[in-house]
Structures are given as C-alpha cells and as structure tokens.
Design a protein around this motif. Structure first.
Motif: not given
Length: 619
Positions: A328-332, A336-337, A414-424
């Motif tokens: 899931g981490m790989r796929q999300c 996200d990328g 500088l951009c530091d960001s992240g997302g929540q996905y069902l798989d990671g």
C-alpha cells in the motif's frame, strides 16, 4: 508573524494559581493521549503563549514565564512569543531543560503543579524528584486544568466525529489476529492486562479510523485488553453498524469514553483484592501501560504498586508493517508522486511563463487539488509547508492565509507535504529554484542530496539503531561546518499518524533504544537552513528490508532501504561536479524508476510530461 499578546491571559492564570496555592504551573503541548498533533480544545500551550509549533512546554510562575522547544522551532518561537516569555532553546549548550528551569523556580518550598492527564507518568515522577532536590515541595497533580478555567466558554468542544472501519484489504490483518499477538506478549510478561491510551495504537489494533484530530485519522478512545477480553472506550454514537458488527465479530466490547476512569479504578480495586488474597504487597499480576501513558492513568490504576510501564507492544507491532501495508505504501506514493509532479510543473509554468502572482497558501491549495484527484485520497497528513525564500529557513513553517508571502521565482522554494490514503501515508519534501541559484545554494543543496543518497544506500546489520546511522546523512555537511537542527528521519504510519514511534533516525536518546527492523517505514530528510535567507530539505520515505550481501552473514541478516517516494530532484540546484559516479548512477536509476512508474499518467498533459522528462534526464 507578529507576536501574540499574552499579558491578560497570563494575569488570569496567575490569579488562579494564587487561589489554588500553586507557584509554578506546567502547560504541556500534548493532550490526554500524548498526541503530538491535537484537537483545538487541547491547544492549551498555544492558548497561553501564542506559540503554534507542535512541540514545546510552557512553565509559568507568579512573575515569570518560559517556553522550551527544540531546534525545529527556534526561529518560529522567536517570532511568535512576546516579551512576557523567555525562550529555552532545548539542546543548546548551557540552556536548561524545562524540567530544570521549573525545578529552579521551586526553590524555597514552592508548589509545582500540572494536570496529571497531560504528562507521562515517568516524566512526572522524575520531575517530582528534581523539584524536591531543588528545595521545592514536589509535584502536585491538579486535575482541574487551570488553562481550561481561564479559557472558559470560548474553549472549543471536544470533537466527536464518526469512526469508520478500515477493511482488511488495506490493514492486512484482522483485529482478532492482532489481539492474539498482543495476548501472547501479555502472557510472556505475566500481565493482568494492557491498558491503551495512545490513539493511533487503538485505531491500528481495532482496524478503525476517525477524524477527531486534523490530519491524523484517529478518534478519542481508551482500551483495555486482558487474556480473555477486549474493551474499547469510545462514544458509541460515533460507530456505525459496520464498525459495531466488526467489533462484535472480533469479540470486542464497547463502553463510553468517560467510563474508562471508573473502570480503571475498579481494576485498581481488583488488584488490591488480589494482593490481599495472596498475602503480598503487590498483586500476582500487574497492569501494563505504555511508557507514554499519562500520570492520571497510572494513578487511576492504583499507582506503582499495581502498574508497570513498558514500551508499548502495540506500538512496536504497528511499526513493523505487513506485506499488505508495505505494498500500500508503494502504491500510494506513486499516486502521490504524480500529484506532486503535476503541481511542480504547473507552478513553474505559472511563475516563469505566465508571470503569475501566487502566494504560499494558493500554491498549497493547488497541490491539495491535485492530490484530491488521486484514488483513495482521504486528506492531508499535515499542514503543507509551502515556503519561499527566508520562510524556508523556518523548519516547520506554516503559511497563513491572507498574510503569507508571494512566491519569488528567483528564490528557493521549499515544499514539505503529505497525504493520507486508504492504503498508506505520504510525506515528501522537495526544494526547487525556478531561476538562477547562487553557487552557494547549489553547493548546499547538493551536499544535502549526497547525504540523502548515502543513507538511502546504507547497508547495516540487524540490531542497528537510527541513532547509529544518523551521521551518514550529515557527513558531507559536517565536513563543511554545516548541519541541521532536526532529526534525519521519523517513523510513518499506515493511513495513520505521519510521525510514528518508536523508531526514527536522529540524535535523540530514544532513537538509540530501538533497533530498525524489516517492515519499518521511515523518512530520510536531511536539510540545511540559512536563517533569513533560505531553507533546503530533501525528504523521501523508505521501507526497511533485508538485503543480500557479498558475504552471507553468519549470525544475523543485513538491512537496507527501499525508497518509495516517486518525485525527481531539482536539476537546477544540483552541482554535478560535487557528485561521484556512484551518486550519479543512483540518481539515474531513481529517475528511470520514476519514469517507469509514471508511464501513461500524463497522457494529454504535455506541460507535465515535458517537465518530468527534463528533470529526469540522465547525468
């Protein structure tokens, strides 16, 4: 960032302190569950001081006030605190910790007090010793929070948002199986029960997610697990039929959130009866709690006589992702990328070709729009750090709508960001320059990049800690007399908290206590910051995995990293002359992987395709 005027609130707090016989009052950042990120109703330290960073402790006496925070927030705290406050820069030479400062103020028999639900038991007990040694009367537990009394009716209500089930196709393991593993640990330790208070541990154990705390898919709850029962303390109105059915199927009882405290006292009574029946000072089996559980939890369970504190076995299990979670981490991160690549291509086009005026918040909003278009996106994993020029030097900068800076195309962004996905969960930092960077900026960026590559390619034996390998990311900066004031890596949850213990990479003591293990997910994020000028950080998430070595290990396997972040590095900021041939090949291989993963994602989007091809061209 104008300082907050804290005068009237401090005056009101001191009036209450005199009324309650308190000389020194401690205001932690955390909530009753030791959460790093908190709901608005628990932002007590922010309320009294105006400092909005996620880490820091305030200490207020009848005539002084101090706030302690770490290097990530020195710049920010210096801007947000008014003249009423003394800033304790934790970690710098000759600067006392907040515990030391509070103890010094207690000399002469003064009373130091804290809300016991907001401080870990181990910290409270150590502080009590320090206060007494300094001549104070010890640490007093005041259950009626004084900040809440000052806040009054304006204090926000505690969130009570719906809880949802995370299907096992994402979690990879049933609650019944997780409970069975936990009970094996309890049996080994001869524990009567394990009492859970950390919200992300409870969410993980029961395969549930919530939204009571922004960016963190958790919900307010406690839990108690024994050898033959499991009880979840959560407001039942938050659970839908699917959640209730799943819990019942896994033999989990549900009780109201507030019922935990009465049940904890009942457990203490049961332990006392067991001790009396055995004719001993202590019961045959103790209740185990996390070493992050609050002093209030330990007191409710009967104190040290009936309670033992340990590193949470649930936290340890959660940090080692199963194969479903790792995939899931790989796929999300691919999805996200793609959102980040589209954003960076769009931003450059807007700033350079269209000469658009875009501020830091507008850029962050656009990035969120791109993420929302990706499958299984559930929200951001933290406030996006969108920082131009000198704002990038504020390590945990948060742009404010209506008062933030316009992005300067001739400065570092500088951009530091992240997302929540069902798989990671994702967390990515990229630093870009859309114009012509200075040689010094290119040098700094490349040294940071070299550190990232050095750690990404490290191979180390099982049993190695994040403390031991931190220097690999700093070595190139250190040789030039440069460094950064934050950790190199933190654990990351699986559709959970973006900062997850107990593992990490850095110089903090706790990172020397827990070895890295196959299945861990961490960030690798060295940086460099010139206050008042610019900030550079490059962050990937990486999975810890077993690796093959030229000589087969005789006694223990070797580990390494697999980075899953799929966003290229800024070619404009790389000084190729500083890279070795091996580093260039690493970059080329990374870029080939990104191109492969992104194949077909930008069909019809010539702008993004052109940007990606340019940024991934071979060295």
């Amino acid at each position: 960032m104008a300082p907050f005027n804290s005068t009237s609130r401090l005056a009101a707090l001191r009036s209450l302190m005199r009324e309650k016989g308190v000389d020194v009052y401690i205001v932690p950042s955390e909530d009753s569950h030791s959460s790093e990120y908190i709901a608005p109703c628990d932002a007590r330290r922010k309320f009294i001081s105006g400092f909005t960073g996620s880490a820091g402790t305030a200490v207020v006496t009848l005539d002084k006030a101090a706030l302690a925070t770490d290097g990530r927030y020195f710049n920010q705290a210096g801007q947000q605190l008014d003249a009423n406050w003394h800033l304790l820069k934790t970690g710098l030479p000759d600067v006392p910790t907040w515990q030391e400062w509070a103890s010094e103020q207690a000399a002469g028999g003064k009373v130091v007090a804290v809300d016991p639900s907001l401080i870990p038991s181990s910290v409270a007990e150590k502080l009590d010793e320090m206060v007494q040694k300094a001549g104070g009367s010890g640490l007093k537990a005041v259950s009626q929070n004084l900040i809440d009394l000052v806040w009054g009716d304006e204090r926000p209500a505690r969130p009570s948002n719906p809880v949802v089930l995370l299907p096992e196709k994402y979690s990879g393991k049933s609650t019944a199986a997780k409970l069975a593993d936990l009970r094996k640990e309890l049996d080994k330790k001869k524990a009567a029960a394990f009492v859970l208070s950390m919200l992300d541990e409870i969410a993980w154990l029961f395969n549930l997610r919530g939204s009571d705390i922004i960016y963190n898919p958790v919900f307010f709850s406690y839990a108690v697990v024994t050898s033959d029962s499991a009880t979840l303390y959560v407001d039942e109105s938050k659970l839908d039929a699917e959640c209730k059915g799943y819990l019942a199927q896994n033999n989990v009882s549900v009780k109201p959130y507030e019922a935990f405290w009465e049940d904890a006292e009942d457990l203490a009574s049961a332990a006392m009866s067991a001790a009396e029946a055995a004719g001993a000072a202590e019961p045959p089996k103790k209740y185990f709690i996390s070493n992050k559980a609050s002093w209030a939890v330990k007191l409710a369970l009967g104190g040290s006589r009936f309670v033992e504190e340990i590193r949470s076995p649930v936290g340890d299990a959660k940090a080692v992702k199963n194969e479903t979670e790792l995939e899931g981490m790989r796929q999300c991160h691919i999805r996200d990328g793609a959102a980040l690549i589209r954003f960076f291509a769009w931003l450059e086009d807007q700033l350079i070709n269209k000469k658009a005026v875009i501020d830091e918040v507008a850029a962050a909003d656009k990035l969120e729009e791109f993420r929302k278009e990706e499958k299984d996106f559930m929200g951001l994993s933290f406030d996006t750090i969108s920082a131009t020029g000198p704002n990038g030097a504020i390590i945990h900068y948060k742009p404010e709508r209506g008062s933030c800076a316009i992005i300067d195309p001739n400065a570092i962004y500088l951009c530091d960001s992240g997302g929540q996905y069902l798989d990671g969960t994702t967390d990515t930092t990229r630093t870009l320059h859309f114009g012509t960077p200075t040689p010094e900026q290119k040098k700094a960026y490349t040294l940071v990049l070299k550190g990232n590559i050095a750690l990404d390619t490290a191979v180390f034996p099982k049993g190695t800690t994040g403390f031991a390998i931190d220097c690999l990311a700093r070595q190139f900066l250190w040789k030039k007399g440069m460094d950064y004031r934050h950790g190199t890596g933190h654990g990351v949850g699986s559709y959970l908290n973006v900062h997850e213990g107990p593992i990490g990479i850095g110089t903090r003591k706790q990172y020397a206590d827990v070895a890295l293990a196959a299945g861990n997910v961490l960030s690798i994020e060295p940086g460099y910051y010139e206050d008042g000028a610019y900030g550079i950080r490059i962050e990937n998430l990486a999975l810890v995995k077993e690796v093959k070595t030229e000589v087969p290990p005789s006694d223990r396997p070797f580990l390494g990293f697999e980075h899953v972040t799929m966003v290229p590095y800024c070619r404009n900021l790389i000084d190729e002359s500083l890279l070795t041939e091996q580093e260039k090949e690493w970059l080329n291989e990374s870029n080939r992987t990104i191109l492969e993963k992104m194949k077909g994602r930008f069909d019809g989007d010539e702008l993004t395709k052109a940007w990606l091809e340019r940024e991934t061209r071979p060295f």
